[in-house]
Design an enzyme around this catalytic site. Structure first.
Site, PDB file in Angstrom:
ATOM      1  CE1 TYR A 187      -4.327 -12.468   9.996  1.00  0.00           C
ATOM      2  CE2 TYR A 187      -4.104 -14.431  11.576  1.00  0.00           C
ATOM      3  CZ  TYR A 187      -3.563 -13.539  10.545  1.00  0.00           C
ATOM      4  OH  TYR A 187      -2.412 -14.010   9.126  1.00  0.00           O
ATOM      5  NE  ARG A 239      -3.721  -1.606   1.765  1.00  0.00           N
ATOM      6  CZ  ARG A 239      -4.900  -1.475   2.929  1.00  0.00           C
ATOM      7  NH1 ARG A 239      -4.721  -1.485   4.189  1.00  0.00           N
ATOM      8  NH2 ARG A 239      -6.069  -2.181   3.411  1.00  0.00           N
ATOM      9  CB  ALA A 241       3.125 -12.179   1.650  1.00  0.00           C
TER      10      ALA A 241
END
Length: 186
Positions: free
Chosen positions: A148, A34, A83
């Site tokens: 998660y 990002r 990842a």
């Protein structure tokens, strides 16, 4: 043919370690994160010939644009590593809906979108490899990590199904499920 690897989440952690290994194996890398400045620093640490890109994997337009740019500059991607991931640990009753959505979008939808974008080239080439980084939490669960866990468990199911879809095209899809030192599993 050039060996080109795109590492989403390649600026730190597991993604950065994978990028270092792939660079040692002679791959030209696209380090995607990002934060473009952090991605540039990670790419520079690998030496010459590697590029950095900024992308929010949860946004399909960003993913498509990133693939167009990296393939224009590096060539067709034949190895994809997903990842990129986030964790917003909290008991479910205390978890904000926006935190649920951001985890699912980054950890699961993001990998789906990058795989979809990579498939176009890999199918044409009749070869390719994809590694999705999951978590042992996605397999075993953990208190305070239900969202998660769901996102990483979904990634396992997605990876298995995609592997079956594209195996006849000589495209491998695997998921790895590392454990972290700070989680307690039963």
């Amino acid at each position: 043919m050039d060996k080109v690897c795109a590492v989403f989440g390649g600026s730190r952690g597991i993604g950065r370690a994978v990028a270092q290994l792939m660079a040692q194996k002679g791959y030209r890398l696209a380090i995607i994160a990002r934060n473009l400045e952090v991605a540039k620093a990670a790419a520079a640490d690998l030496g010459g010939g590697h590029l950095a890109f900024s992308c929010d994997v949860a946004k399909e337009h960003d993913v498509q644009k990133t693939f167009e740019e990296l393939e224009k500059n590096l060539g067709p991607v034949n190895f994809l590593v997903n990842a990129a991931g986030i964790s917003r640990d909290s008991l479910l009753v205390r978890t904000k809906t926006e935190d649920m959505i951001s985890q699912l979008h980054t950890n699961l939808l993001g990998s789906m979108l990058t795989c979809k974008a990579a498939m176009k080239t890999m199918i044409q080439q009749q070869r390719g490899s994809i590694v999705n980084v999951g978590s042992i939490i996605g397999l075993k669960g953990n208190a305070g990590q239900s969202v998660y866990s769901a996102s990483k468990g979904g990634l396992v199911g997605f990876s298995r199904a995609l592997a079956k879809e594209v195996a006849r095209r000589k495209i491998r899809v695997n998921v790895v499920a590392p454990a972290t030192g700070n989680c307690i599993l039963s």
